[in-house]
Design a protein around this motif. Structure first.
Motif, PDB file in Angstrom:
ATOM      1  N   GLU A  76       0.817  -1.214   0.000  1.00  0.00           N
ATOM      2  CA  GLU A  76       0.000   0.000   0.000  1.00  0.00           C
ATOM      3  C   GLU A  76       0.851   1.264   0.000  1.00  0.00           C
ATOM      4  OE1 GLU A  76      -2.749  -0.138   3.196  1.00  0.00           O
ATOM      5  OE2 GLU A  76      -3.880  -1.844   2.383  1.00  0.00           O
ATOM      6  N   SER A  77       2.102   1.170   0.442  1.00  0.00           N
ATOM      7  CA  SER A  77       2.971   2.347   0.442  1.00  0.00           C
ATOM      8  C   SER A  77       3.482   2.691  -0.943  1.00  0.00           C
ATOM      9  CB  SER A  77       4.158   2.130   1.395  1.00  0.00           C
ATOM     10  OG  SER A  77       3.714   2.011   2.723  1.00  0.00           O
ATOM     11  N   GLY A  78       3.452   1.734  -1.867  1.00  0.00           N
ATOM     12  CA  GLY A  78       3.792   2.004  -3.250  1.00  0.00           C
ATOM     13  C   GLY A  78       5.193   1.588  -3.660  1.00  0.00           C
ATOM     14  N   MET A  79       5.651   2.186  -4.750  1.00  0.00           N
ATOM     15  CA  MET A  79       6.917   1.862  -5.382  1.00  0.00           C
ATOM     16  C   MET A  79       7.968   2.899  -4.993  1.00  0.00           C
ATOM     17  SD  MET A  79       7.837  -0.573  -7.637  1.00  0.00           S
ATOM     18  CE  MET A  79       6.337  -0.931  -8.569  1.00  0.00           C
ATOM     19  N   PHE A  80       9.135   2.399  -4.547  1.00  0.00           N
ATOM     20  CA  PHE A  80      10.205   3.300  -4.112  1.00  0.00           C
ATOM     21  C   PHE A  80      11.471   3.038  -4.920  1.00  0.00           C
ATOM     22  CE2 PHE A  80       7.210   3.586  -0.772  1.00  0.00           C
ATOM     23  CZ  PHE A  80       7.458   4.765  -0.077  1.00  0.00           C
ATOM     24  N   ARG A  81      12.286   4.097  -5.057  1.00  0.00           N
ATOM     25  CA  ARG A  81      13.558   3.992  -5.764  1.00  0.00           C
ATOM     26  C   ARG A  81      14.663   4.639  -4.925  1.00  0.00           C
ATOM     27  NH1 ARG A  81      13.510   6.782 -11.404  1.00  0.00           N
ATOM     28  NH2 ARG A  81      13.296   8.627 -10.078  1.00  0.00           N
ATOM     29  N   SER A  82      15.844   4.043  -4.989  1.00  0.00           N
ATOM     30  CA  SER A  82      17.030   4.645  -4.385  1.00  0.00           C
ATOM     31  C   SER A  82      18.097   4.779  -5.466  1.00  0.00           C
ATOM     32  CB  SER A  82      17.562   3.784  -3.238  1.00  0.00           C
ATOM     33  OG  SER A  82      18.808   4.286  -2.776  1.00  0.00           O
ATOM     34  N   ARG A  83      18.738   5.936  -5.523  1.00  0.00           N
ATOM     35  CA  ARG A  83      19.829   6.158  -6.484  1.00  0.00           C
ATOM     36  C   ARG A  83      21.202   6.146  -5.812  1.00  0.00           C
ATOM     37  NH1 ARG A  83      18.059   7.662 -11.514  1.00  0.00           N
ATOM     38  NH2 ARG A  83      16.007   8.642 -11.735  1.00  0.00           N
ATOM     39  N   ASP A  84      21.224   5.847  -4.511  1.00  0.00           N
ATOM     40  CA  ASP A  84      22.492   5.865  -3.783  1.00  0.00           C
ATOM     41  C   ASP A  84      22.729   4.568  -3.006  1.00  0.00           C
ATOM     42  OD1 ASP A  84      20.588   6.132  -1.811  1.00  0.00           O
ATOM     43  OD2 ASP A  84      21.210   8.142  -1.191  1.00  0.00           O
ATOM     44  N   GLY A  85      22.303   3.464  -3.578  1.00  0.00           N
ATOM     45  CA  GLY A  85      22.562   2.165  -2.961  1.00  0.00           C
ATOM     46  C   GLY A  85      21.732   1.857  -1.745  1.00  0.00           C
ATOM     47  N   GLY A  86      20.613   2.548  -1.557  1.00  0.00           N
ATOM     48  CA  GLY A  86      19.712   2.247  -0.453  1.00  0.00           C
ATOM     49  C   GLY A  86      19.819   3.184   0.728  1.00  0.00           C
ATOM     50  N   ALA A  87      20.680   4.204   0.655  1.00  0.00           N
ATOM     51  CA  ALA A  87      20.790   5.155   1.763  1.00  0.00           C
ATOM     52  C   ALA A  87      19.528   6.004   1.872  1.00  0.00           C
ATOM     53  CB  ALA A  87      22.018   6.047   1.586  1.00  0.00           C
ATOM     54  N   GLU A  88      18.974   6.406   0.740  1.00  0.00           N
ATOM     55  CA  GLU A  88      17.751   7.209   0.720  1.00  0.00           C
ATOM     56  C   GLU A  88      16.770   6.638  -0.286  1.00  0.00           C
ATOM     57  OE1 GLU A  88      16.182  11.813   0.052  1.00  0.00           O
ATOM     58  OE2 GLU A  88      18.278  11.288  -0.312  1.00  0.00           O
ATOM     59  N   TRP A  89      15.533   6.428   0.168  1.00  0.00           N
ATOM     60  CA  TRP A  89      14.471   5.897  -0.690  1.00  0.00           C
ATOM     61  C   TRP A  89      13.439   6.987  -0.938  1.00  0.00           C
ATOM     62  CZ3 TRP A  89      14.802   1.156  -2.880  1.00  0.00           C
ATOM     63  CH2 TRP A  89      15.700   0.231  -2.317  1.00  0.00           C
ATOM     64  N   VAL A  90      12.978   7.083  -2.186  1.00  0.00           N
ATOM     65  CA  VAL A  90      11.973   8.075  -2.563  1.00  0.00           C
ATOM     66  C   VAL A  90      10.826   7.364  -3.281  1.00  0.00           C
ATOM     67  CG1 VAL A  90      11.507  10.127  -3.952  1.00  0.00           C
ATOM     68  CG2 VAL A  90      13.719   9.880  -2.781  1.00  0.00           C
ATOM     69  N   LYS A  91       9.598   7.700  -2.908  1.00  0.00           N
ATOM     70  CA  LYS A  91       8.451   7.107  -3.594  1.00  0.00           C
ATOM     71  C   LYS A  91       8.352   7.672  -5.011  1.00  0.00           C
ATOM     72  CE  LYS A  91       3.504   6.166  -3.285  1.00  0.00           C
ATOM     73  NZ  LYS A  91       2.272   6.261  -2.480  1.00  0.00           N
ATOM     74  N   VAL A  92       8.201   6.776  -5.986  1.00  0.00           N
ATOM     75  CA  VAL A  92       8.131   7.208  -7.386  1.00  0.00           C
ATOM     76  C   VAL A  92       6.740   7.052  -7.977  1.00  0.00           C
ATOM     77  CG1 VAL A  92      10.563   7.011  -8.023  1.00  0.00           C
ATOM     78  CG2 VAL A  92       9.144   4.953  -7.984  1.00  0.00           C
ATOM     79  N   ASP A  93       5.987   6.052  -7.554  1.00  0.00           N
ATOM     80  CA  ASP A  93       4.572   5.948  -7.930  1.00  0.00           C
ATOM     81  C   ASP A  93       3.922   4.863  -7.088  1.00  0.00           C
ATOM     82  OD1 ASP A  93       5.056   3.458  -9.089  1.00  0.00           O
ATOM     83  OD2 ASP A  93       4.449   4.031 -11.103  1.00  0.00           O
ATOM     84  N   SER A  94       2.640   4.594  -7.393  1.00  0.00           N
ATOM     85  CA  SER A  94       1.900   3.609  -6.602  1.00  0.00           C
ATOM     86  C   SER A  94       2.078   2.186  -7.107  1.00  0.00           C
ATOM     87  CB  SER A  94       0.406   3.966  -6.587  1.00  0.00           C
ATOM     88  OG  SER A  94       0.210   5.225  -5.971  1.00  0.00           O
ATOM     89  N   GLY A  95       2.725   2.034  -8.261  1.00  0.00           N
ATOM     90  CA  GLY A  95       2.913   0.705  -8.831  1.00  0.00           C
ATOM     91  C   GLY A  95       1.721   0.264  -9.643  1.00  0.00           C
ATOM     92  N   PRO A  96       1.736  -0.969 -10.137  1.00  0.00           N
ATOM     93  CA  PRO A  96       0.593  -1.502 -10.901  1.00  0.00           C
ATOM     94  C   PRO A  96      -0.669  -1.569 -10.044  1.00  0.00           C
ATOM     95  CG  PRO A  96       2.550  -2.891 -11.126  1.00  0.00           C
ATOM     96  CD  PRO A  96       2.832  -1.940 -10.021  1.00  0.00           C
ATOM     97  N   ARG A  97      -1.787  -1.839 -10.697  1.00  0.00           N
ATOM     98  CA  ARG A  97      -3.060  -1.911  -9.974  1.00  0.00           C
ATOM     99  C   ARG A  97      -3.082  -3.053  -8.970  1.00  0.00           C
ATOM    100  NH1 ARG A  97      -6.970  -2.370 -15.007  1.00  0.00           N
ATOM    101  NH2 ARG A  97      -5.144  -3.569 -15.668  1.00  0.00           N
ATOM    102  N   GLU A  98      -2.452  -4.182  -9.312  1.00  0.00           N
ATOM    103  CA  GLU A  98      -2.470  -5.352  -8.450  1.00  0.00           C
ATOM    104  C   GLU A  98      -1.163  -5.463  -7.669  1.00  0.00           C
ATOM    105  OE1 GLU A  98      -5.344  -5.507 -11.490  1.00  0.00           O
ATOM    106  OE2 GLU A  98      -3.165  -5.548 -11.760  1.00  0.00           O
ATOM    107  N   PRO A  99      -1.187  -6.140  -6.495  1.00  0.00           N
ATOM    108  CA  PRO A  99       0.014  -6.287  -5.671  1.00  0.00           C
ATOM    109  C   PRO A  99       1.157  -6.976  -6.425  1.00  0.00           C
ATOM    110  CG  PRO A  99      -1.933  -6.910  -4.424  1.00  0.00           C
ATOM    111  CD  PRO A  99      -2.381  -6.720  -5.837  1.00  0.00           C
ATOM    112  N   VAL A 100       2.380  -6.500  -6.193  1.00  0.00           N
ATOM    113  CA  VAL A 100       3.571  -7.025  -6.870  1.00  0.00           C
ATOM    114  C   VAL A 100       4.195  -8.134  -6.029  1.00  0.00           C
ATOM    115  CG1 VAL A 100       5.882  -6.458  -7.701  1.00  0.00           C
ATOM    116  CG2 VAL A 100       3.998  -4.833  -8.021  1.00  0.00           C
ATOM    117  N   GLN A 101       4.431  -9.284  -6.670  1.00  0.00           N
ATOM    118  CA  GLN A 101       5.050 -10.440  -6.020  1.00  0.00           C
ATOM    119  C   GLN A 101       6.494 -10.647  -6.452  1.00  0.00           C
ATOM    120  OE1 GLN A 101       2.686 -12.063  -3.878  1.00  0.00           O
ATOM    121  NE2 GLN A 101       1.618 -10.207  -4.558  1.00  0.00           N
ATOM    122  N   ALA A 102       6.843 -10.153  -7.631  1.00  0.00           N
ATOM    123  CA  ALA A 102       8.194 -10.328  -8.175  1.00  0.00           C
ATOM    124  C   ALA A 102       8.512  -9.102  -9.010  1.00  0.00           C
ATOM    125  CB  ALA A 102       8.280 -11.601  -9.013  1.00  0.00           C
TER     126      ALA A 102
END
Length: 283
Positions: free
Chosen positions: A141-167
């Motif tokens: 429910e928190s959505g899709m996140f991206r880090s450009r520095d190896g995981g030090a900082e995460w930023v939400k980029v969008d909500s992702g597909p309509r259905e829950p992501v498993q892989a």
């Protein structure tokens, strides 16, 4: 004479016992790796060895050795369920309640990458195909996140597909407006988006809950997905799909530099395709 024979038998028995005790750790280790547990996730390390995640732990396998890698600590007992290899060979593990961790080869310890995540409900992670510091994570429910520095900082980029992501998968397949494509295995099928997060759409008409997804780095249009144990292949980047015959239910897959496509199965086997036939790997 009988006394001599008796002493000889005792000596032989003693030698056998010593030898058995010496090899017992190896036997126990081999049994723990191949005790029929389903393969949860697969990838390779920077040397090309297979990394196999099972309920009993994480193991590095090559043609000569099997080495257990201790899992990250978890006060709640949460277990990893997603694994990814960065463009620089870094290993990442994630799971609900565990968050995201990176393995440090020098210290042989795990480093938490959770400081800037809103929660630990990570169901899938992916590493950028060519950018070593870029990572992606899906937190329900928190959505899709991206880090450009190896995981030090995460930023939400969008909500992702309509259905829950498993892989989850990042591919450097040509045709993107940015640096590549994201493929998400959802409870409905495979979703696809350029990594500019412009739009999530269906990748073909494959339907069902996708438990694993990967692609061939040497031919990025070739994408593979697992639905309810069945293996499917797309040779056109997810536009069309075809089922592949395989003798056992598949639970995980990866590409090995030496073995090509490798799948993990429900009964714990590792199989690769050799001239069209499925053969055991490292057995």
């Amino acid at each position: 004479m009988r006394a001599m024979v008796s002493r000889l038998n005792s000596a032989v028995s003693g030698l056998f016992l010593v030898a058995f005790v010496a090899v017992m750790p190896t036997l126990v280790q081999a049994q723990s790796v191949n005790e029929g547990q389903a393969v949860r996730a697969l990838t390779t390390d920077s040397s090309g060895a297979l990394l196999v995640l099972r309920e009993s732990g994480l193991f590095a396998l090559d043609s000569q050795n099997t080495t257990e890698i201790p899992l990250p600590p978890s006060d709640s007992g949460a277990q990893p369920r997603s694994m990814a290899k960065g463009a620089d060979g870094s290993l990442y593990l994630a799971g609900p309640g565990l968050g995201i961790w990176r393995y440090d080869d020098a210290s042989e310890r795990w480093q938490s990458l959770n400081d800037s995540l809103p929660d630990l409900g990570v169901t899938a992670i992916a590493a950028h195909a060519t950018q070593a510091k870029t990572l992606y994570a899906y937190l329900g429910e928190s959505g899709m996140f991206r880090s450009r520095d190896g995981g030090a900082e995460w930023v939400k980029v969008d909500s992702g597909p309509r259905e829950p992501v498993q892989a989850f998968l990042h591919s450097d397949m040509p045709g993107s407006m940015e640096s590549g494509w994201l493929f998400a295995g959802t409870t409905r099928g495979v979703a696809r988006s350029m990594d500019c997060f412009c739009f999530w759409g269906d990748a073909g008409e494959l339907r069902g809950t996708v438990s694993a997804i990967d692609y061939d780095p040497s031919a990025p249009e070739n994408v593979y997905a697992v639905i309810e144990g069945d293996l499917h292949h797309s040779s056109d980047g997810g536009e069309t799909w075809a089922g592949l015959d395989i003798p056992q239910a598949v639970t995980a897959l990866t590409f090995s530099p030496s073995e090509g496509l490798v799948v993990g199965t429900e009964n714990g086997r590792l199989l690769s395709r050799d001239t069209g036939e499925w053969v055991p790997v490292h057995e």
